[in-house]
Scaffold this motif. Structure first.
Motif, PDB file in Angstrom:
ATOM      1  N   VAL A  70       0.876  -1.164   0.000  1.00 52.49           N
ATOM      2  CA  VAL A  70       0.000   0.000   0.000  1.00 52.49           C
ATOM      3  C   VAL A  70       0.916   1.217   0.000  1.00 52.49           C
ATOM      4  CG1 VAL A  70      -1.728   1.291   1.315  1.00 52.49           C
ATOM      5  CG2 VAL A  70      -1.819  -1.208   1.239  1.00 52.49           C
ATOM      6  N   HIS A  72       1.025   5.783  -0.772  1.00 50.55           N
ATOM      7  CA  HIS A  72       0.301   7.035  -0.987  1.00 50.55           C
ATOM      8  C   HIS A  72       0.447   7.417  -2.458  1.00 50.55           C
ATOM      9  CE1 HIS A  72      -0.111   7.420   3.295  1.00 50.55           C
ATOM     10  NE2 HIS A  72       1.178   7.577   3.492  1.00 50.55           N
ATOM     11  N   ASP A  78      -4.690   6.242  -1.271  1.00 46.53           N
ATOM     12  CA  ASP A  78      -3.690   5.179  -1.198  1.00 46.53           C
ATOM     13  C   ASP A  78      -4.040   4.127  -2.239  1.00 46.53           C
ATOM     14  OD1 ASP A  78      -2.433   6.423   0.914  1.00 46.53           O
ATOM     15  OD2 ASP A  78      -3.270   5.120   2.454  1.00 46.53           O
ATOM     16  N   ASP A 165       6.892   6.747   0.152  1.00 46.55           N
ATOM     17  CA  ASP A 165       5.435   6.790   0.094  1.00 46.55           C
ATOM     18  C   ASP A 165       4.785   5.454   0.426  1.00 46.55           C
ATOM     19  OD1 ASP A 165       5.359   9.487  -0.617  1.00 46.55           O
ATOM     20  OD2 ASP A 165       5.530   9.029  -2.753  1.00 46.55           O
ATOM     21  N   VAL A 167       3.293   2.722   2.592  1.00 45.36           N
ATOM     22  CA  VAL A 167       2.696   2.625   3.924  1.00 45.36           C
ATOM     23  C   VAL A 167       3.100   1.306   4.564  1.00 45.36           C
ATOM     24  CG1 VAL A 167       0.515   2.503   5.212  1.00 45.36           C
ATOM     25  CG2 VAL A 167       0.745   4.067   3.264  1.00 45.36           C
TER      26      VAL A 167
END
Length: 184
Positions: A70, A72, A78, A165, A167
């Motif tokens: 995941v 961004h 997301d 970015d 996650v």
């Protein structure tokens, strides 16, 4: 007797506050739920599947090829995609075959979708350079794709993903309850 009840109430209040703090720490720093939106990861993941994102795994390790991550995509959205290219990789797709650094790699998670297409193509032929203007994936970046290559907005369209970015890794589907599984 009144003193005993207030002491017991205070102990319950402390336990509740500690439980809430633990839940907040776990939710924001260790694990988080995510809902899969759209069909870009089918058949591996379905629209509305709910997953757990491991946020700490990449603080002690690096993403690996074929991890489901995941990241961004922008400030309010997301995305969930599969890591195809790592820093230093050259990438070519030719006749639905993935070539990393000139070597063909199997993608077993695509077999079911290939069968459904009855010989149709999952993706068009391309090289990393054609879609990103890079010869190799630069340090600190990843090349990602959805499993449903015909219906995925991924690195072919949005470019390389900055590792900052990311996650976390998402591979545990916890809903629908009847389909709890590890997604690979």
């Amino acid at each position: 007797m009144a003193r005993g009840k207030s002491s017991e109430t205070l102990e319950w209040a402390k336990a509740l506050i500690i439980a809430l703090l633990l839940a907040v720490v776990i939710r924001f720093f260790l694990f988080a739920p995510i809902v899969v939106e759209g069909q870009s990861m089918m058949p591996t993941l379905n629209h509305s599947d709910r997953m757990i994102v491991n946020k700490i795994g990449y603080t002690i390790g690096e993403p690996e090829r074929f991890d489901i991550i995941v990241f961004h995509a922008n400030e309010e959205k997301d995305y969930i995609k599969r890591v195809i290219g790592l820093p230093g990789d050259s990438i070519v797709y030719k006749e639905d075959m993935l070539f990393i650094n000139g070597e063909p790699l199997d993608e077993p998670y695509l077999e079911e979708l290939k069968e459904q297409l009855n010989g149709g193509r999952l993706t068009y032929d391309f090289s990393l350079e054609e879609v990103t203007n890079e010869m190799i994936v630069p340090e600190g970046y990843l090349f990602v794709m959805g499993d449903n290559r015909q219906h995925s907005l991924d690195s072919r369209d949005i470019g390389l993903i900055n590792e900052e970015d990311v996650v976390g890794k998402a591979n545990i589907v916890f809903w629908p309850f009847s389909e709890i599984r590890i997604a690979r």
